[in-house]
Structure formats: structure tokens, C-alpha cells
Design a protein around this motif. Structure first.
Motif, PDB file in Angstrom:
ATOM      1  N   ASN A   9     -70.071 -17.665  10.260  1.00 50.62           N
ATOM      2  CA  ASN A   9     -68.671 -17.701  10.698  1.00 50.62           C
ATOM      3  C   ASN A   9     -67.913 -16.729   9.798  1.00 50.62           C
ATOM      4  OD1 ASN A   9     -66.022 -18.281  11.294  1.00 50.62           O
ATOM      5  ND2 ASN A   9     -66.052 -20.361  10.437  1.00 50.62           N
ATOM      6  N   LYS A  11     -64.984 -15.658   9.964  1.00 46.79           N
ATOM      7  CA  LYS A  11     -63.535 -15.909   9.863  1.00 46.79           C
ATOM      8  C   LYS A  11     -62.782 -14.585  10.066  1.00 46.79           C
ATOM      9  CE  LYS A  11     -64.619 -19.949   7.174  1.00 46.79           C
ATOM     10  NZ  LYS A  11     -64.265 -20.942   6.187  1.00 46.79           N
ATOM     11  N   HIS A  95     -62.957 -26.105  14.405  1.00 44.14           N
ATOM     12  CA  HIS A  95     -63.110 -25.823  12.970  1.00 44.14           C
ATOM     13  C   HIS A  95     -61.918 -26.429  12.223  1.00 44.14           C
ATOM     14  CE1 HIS A  95     -63.336 -23.721   9.171  1.00 44.14           C
ATOM     15  NE2 HIS A  95     -64.604 -23.476   9.456  1.00 44.14           N
ATOM     16  N   GLU A  97     -60.142 -25.364   9.925  1.00 44.74           N
ATOM     17  CA  GLU A  97     -59.005 -24.448   9.725  1.00 44.74           C
ATOM     18  C   GLU A  97     -58.138 -24.408  10.987  1.00 44.74           C
ATOM     19  OE1 GLU A  97     -61.280 -21.062   8.379  1.00 44.74           O
ATOM     20  OE2 GLU A  97     -61.769 -22.162   6.552  1.00 44.74           O
ATOM     21  N   GLU A 167     -68.896 -30.408   8.768  1.00 42.99           N
ATOM     22  CA  GLU A 167     -68.318 -29.565   7.719  1.00 42.99           C
ATOM     23  C   GLU A 167     -67.288 -30.378   6.928  1.00 42.99           C
ATOM     24  OE1 GLU A 167     -68.799 -25.136   8.659  1.00 42.99           O
ATOM     25  OE2 GLU A 167     -66.887 -25.775   9.467  1.00 42.99           O
ATOM     26  N   ALA A 171     -65.623 -29.156   1.094  1.00 44.11           N
ATOM     27  CA  ALA A 171     -66.719 -28.269   0.692  1.00 44.11           C
ATOM     28  C   ALA A 171     -66.549 -26.860   1.262  1.00 44.11           C
ATOM     29  CB  ALA A 171     -68.054 -28.850   1.140  1.00 44.11           C
ATOM     30  N   ILE A 172     -65.555 -26.668   2.141  1.00 48.39           N
ATOM     31  CA  ILE A 172     -65.406 -25.375   2.812  1.00 48.39           C
ATOM     32  C   ILE A 172     -64.682 -24.385   1.911  1.00 48.39           C
ATOM     33  CG2 ILE A 172     -64.333 -24.159   4.752  1.00 48.39           C
ATOM     34  CD1 ILE A 172     -64.810 -26.622   6.455  1.00 48.39           C
ATOM     35  N   GLY A 173     -65.378 -23.322   1.567  1.00 47.74           N
ATOM     36  CA  GLY A 173     -64.764 -22.245   0.782  1.00 47.74           C
ATOM     37  C   GLY A 173     -64.433 -22.636  -0.639  1.00 47.74           C
ATOM     38  N   GLY A 211     -70.267 -25.776   4.630  1.00 48.94           N
ATOM     39  CA  GLY A 211     -69.439 -26.042   3.449  1.00 48.94           C
ATOM     40  C   GLY A 211     -70.152 -25.514   2.221  1.00 48.94           C
ATOM     41  N   SER A 212     -69.821 -24.255   1.863  1.00 47.50           N
ATOM     42  CA  SER A 212     -70.399 -23.616   0.676  1.00 47.50           C
ATOM     43  C   SER A 212     -71.926 -23.613   0.678  1.00 47.50           C
ATOM     44  CB  SER A 212     -69.854 -24.263  -0.609  1.00 47.50           C
ATOM     45  OG  SER A 212     -68.446 -24.128  -0.666  1.00 47.50           O
ATOM     46  N   MET A 213     -72.517 -23.440   1.873  1.00 45.70           N
ATOM     47  CA  MET A 213     -73.976 -23.290   1.915  1.00 45.70           C
ATOM     48  C   MET A 213     -74.317 -21.882   1.443  1.00 45.70           C
ATOM     49  SD  MET A 213     -76.619 -23.774   5.074  1.00 45.70           S
ATOM     50  CE  MET A 213     -77.533 -25.273   5.075  1.00 45.70           C
ATOM     51  N   LEU A 231     -73.671 -23.709   9.237  1.00 44.69           N
ATOM     52  CA  LEU A 231     -72.543 -22.882   9.672  1.00 44.69           C
ATOM     53  C   LEU A 231     -71.964 -22.325   8.375  1.00 44.69           C
ATOM     54  CD1 LEU A 231     -70.712 -21.793  11.878  1.00 44.69           C
ATOM     55  CD2 LEU A 231     -69.393 -23.897  11.794  1.00 44.69           C
ATOM     56  N   ILE A 232     -72.105 -21.031   8.221  1.00 40.63           N
ATOM     57  CA  ILE A 232     -71.907 -20.424   6.914  1.00 40.63           C
ATOM     58  C   ILE A 232     -70.729 -19.464   6.932  1.00 40.63           C
ATOM     59  CG2 ILE A 232     -73.050 -18.962   5.181  1.00 40.63           C
ATOM     60  CD1 ILE A 232     -75.530 -20.335   7.226  1.00 40.63           C
ATOM     61  N   GLY A 233     -69.780 -19.676   6.029  1.00 40.24           N
ATOM     62  CA  GLY A 233     -68.617 -18.801   5.945  1.00 40.24           C
ATOM     63  C   GLY A 233     -68.855 -17.688   4.937  1.00 40.24           C
ATOM     64  N   GLY A 234     -68.448 -17.931   3.695  1.00 36.73           N
ATOM     65  CA  GLY A 234     -68.497 -16.904   2.651  1.00 36.73           C
ATOM     66  C   GLY A 234     -69.843 -16.197   2.548  1.00 36.73           C
TER      67      GLY A 234
HETATM   68  P1  PGA Z   1     -67.964 -21.655   3.638  1.00 37.38           P
HETATM   69  O1  PGA Z   1     -67.323 -21.872   5.087  1.00 37.38           O
HETATM   70  O2  PGA Z   1     -69.446 -21.432   3.835  1.00 37.38           O
HETATM   71  O3  PGA Z   1     -67.269 -20.428   3.103  1.00 37.38           O
HETATM   72  O4  PGA Z   1     -67.686 -22.877   2.851  1.00 37.38           O
HETATM   73  C1  PGA Z   1     -67.976 -22.634   6.082  1.00 37.38           C
HETATM   74  C2  PGA Z   1     -67.125 -22.714   7.315  1.00 37.38           C
HETATM   75  O5  PGA Z   1     -65.904 -22.802   7.204  1.00 37.38           O
HETATM   76  O6  PGA Z   1     -67.650 -22.699   8.446  1.00 37.38           O
END
Ligand code: PGA
Length: 256
Positions: A9, A11, A95, A97, A167, A171-173, A211-213, A231-234
Motif C-alpha cells: 500500500n 499510500k 483503511h 486512514e 491492521e 501499529a500502522i506507520g 502494521g509495521s510489517m 498489507l505493507i505500507g512503509g
Molecule cells: P505500515 O502501513 O506498514 O507503514 O505500518 C500499513 C498500512 O497502513 O497498510
């Protein structure tokens, strides 16, 4: 058997130049092995160019949001049919956000989920509790409540073509990851909720953790019996980091 889904993801990040490098490095580094699928979800403006970049690769394309409406006077919105036409197989809905910053309600998330499926796109339904909710002992109530909103609106059979992502908002970001045990506990509750309605379907649905995976914690999370991907953000914005998670999935193999 459930394959792993490793979904990026992005973003609101990227540019033509950085996306080009990121996607070609991912394509070049896809680990050998079976039982896992990679997905990238770029911002809307880049979907067309990335669709052509991944078209001959094993990488799937997804969007980060979709309108609940089919067409018409909805300035700034993008319909599910449009996303389908661009080659999206998946779309993220609900999501945290979108729920927290843009005020999306569970009813609206359900409408987006239904709109995606109607256009032949698999929704990735995000659910998760805030830190305050966890500390108040309300994790199950919140997560199952978000799931039930979709069950009520779309019915259990809709989960045959959906993915769920747990998520935890805390833990997200943040760099703080749920422990494998904490995540597994919630994943199990989600699956058990679906077992009540249809056990075959509950067995086959993919439930991702988000969440911060990252590469360092992916193996431990993916080893849990009810965690079927991420589901991976950063960590999806750097090819090496994303590929390290993909490698952990390739090593872990399918879930039976
Ligand atoms: P993150 O985000 O891996 O940066 O914590 C996950 C997400 O918001 O889907």
C-alpha cells in the motif's frame, strides 16, 4: 490451501521516476517459489503506467480506494468499473486512514466493498482497533463490529471473493508491530466469526496482517496459522524491504 498475498500500500507516495525504479527492482527480484502472490497498490495517477510495467510479470495491481457510486456527478471520485478497466484486480477498502481522516463509516465501506465486487474487483477489507480501544479491552468488539457491517450488507457468500486485512491502528506507520501472538489471536477471532456462517469459506479466505510489517518481523508473523500475508505500507516503498517480506512468504509456503 491458502496462498500468501503480499500487498504494498504505497499510500500518497511516489513519482514517475521513483515508481519506475521501485517496480522494476521488484519485478527483477521476485523470489523463486510458489504459494504467494505480490500486489502493488499505487496512487490513482500512476495506475496506467504501472499496469503496463507489471503486465508481463507475476505482480498484480490494486487501487487504494474506490467510489461507492457507479457513475455520475461525483467530482473527484473514481468508480470500480474504471479501476477494472485500468487492470486493477484488487482495491483496499476501509483503511483506517480513510475511516479516521476522511470519516468513512462502516456503511460507506460496505458500499465500496459491494461496488468493487460488482465490477469484478476483489476488495481488501481493512479492520482494526485503536490503542485506546485495545487498552479498554474492546479489540474484539471493534474488529468484529467492522466485519459484521460487511456481513450484514453483503452477506457471507461475498467473502468468497474478498480479502481481509487486520491492521491494528496503533501499529500502522509507528514502527510498533503486533507480536505474532497478538495478531494471530485477532486473526483467529475473525476466521471463527466467519466459521459461524460458512466454514469452508472461512477456511479459504486470506486474512492479511498490516502494521509495521518488515523483513525482520515477517517470518514470525507469517508462521502463524491464521496469517496469510501482509498489507505493507512503509516497507513497500523500498524494493529490498518489500522483497524481504516476499522472500519470507516464499520460504513459509502455503497454509493448509
Ligand atoms: P505500515 O502501513 O506498514 O507503514 O505500518 C500499513 C498500512 O497502513 O497498510
Amino acid at each position: 490451501m491458502r496462498d500468501f498475498l503480499i500487498a504494498g500500500n504505497w499510500k500518497m507516495n511516489g513519482s514517475n521516476a521513483t515508481n519506475d525504479v521501485l517496480v522494476s527492482n521488484i519485478v527483477d527480484g521476485i523470489p523463486n517459489g510458489e504459494g504467494f502472490k505480490l500486489l502493488v497498490c499505487p496512487p490513482f495517477p500512476y495506475l496506467i503506467s504501472i499496469a503496463s510495467q507489471v503486465s508481463n510479470s507475476a505482480i498484480s495491481l490494486g487501487a487504494q480506494n474506490v467510489s461507492e457510486h457507479e457513475s455520475g456527478a461525483f467530482t473527484g471520485e473514481t468508480s470500480a468499473a474504471m479501476l477494472k478497466e485500468l487492470g486493477c484486480e484488487y482495491v483496499i477498502v476501509g483503511h483506517s486512514e480513510r475511516r479516521a481522516i476522511f470519516g468513512e463509516t462502516s456503511e460507506q465501506v460496505a458500499a465500496k466493498y459491494i461496488a468493487a465486487q460488482k465490477a469484478g474487483i476483489t476488495p481488501i477489507l481493512c479492520v482494526g482497533e485503536t490503542l485506546e480501544e485495545r487498552e479498554a479491552g474492546a479489540t474484539e468488539e471493534v474488529v468484529i463490529g467492522q466485519l459484521d457491517a460487511i456481513l450484514d450488507a453483503a452477506g457471507v457468500d461475498s467473502f468468497a471473493s474478498a480479502v481481509i486485512a487486520y491492521e491494528p491502528v496503533w501499529a500502522i506507520g509507528t514502527g510498533v508491530t503486533a507480536t505474532p501472538g497478538q495478531a494471530q489471536d485477532v486473526h483467529r477471532r475473525i476466521r471463527m466469526r466467519l466459521v459461524k456462517h460458512n466454514s469452508d469459506l472461512a477456511d479459504s479466505i486470506q486474512i492479511l496482517y498490516g502494521g509495521s510489517m518488515k523483513g525482520e518481523n515477517a517470518s514470525g508473523l507469517l508462521a502463524m496459522p491464521d496469517i496469510d500475508g501482509g498489507l505493507i505500507g512503509g516497507a513497500s516503498l523500498k524494493a529490498d524491504d518489500f522483497l524481504a517480506i516476499a522472500a519470507a512468504a516464499a520460504v513459509a509456503g502455503q497454509k493448509s
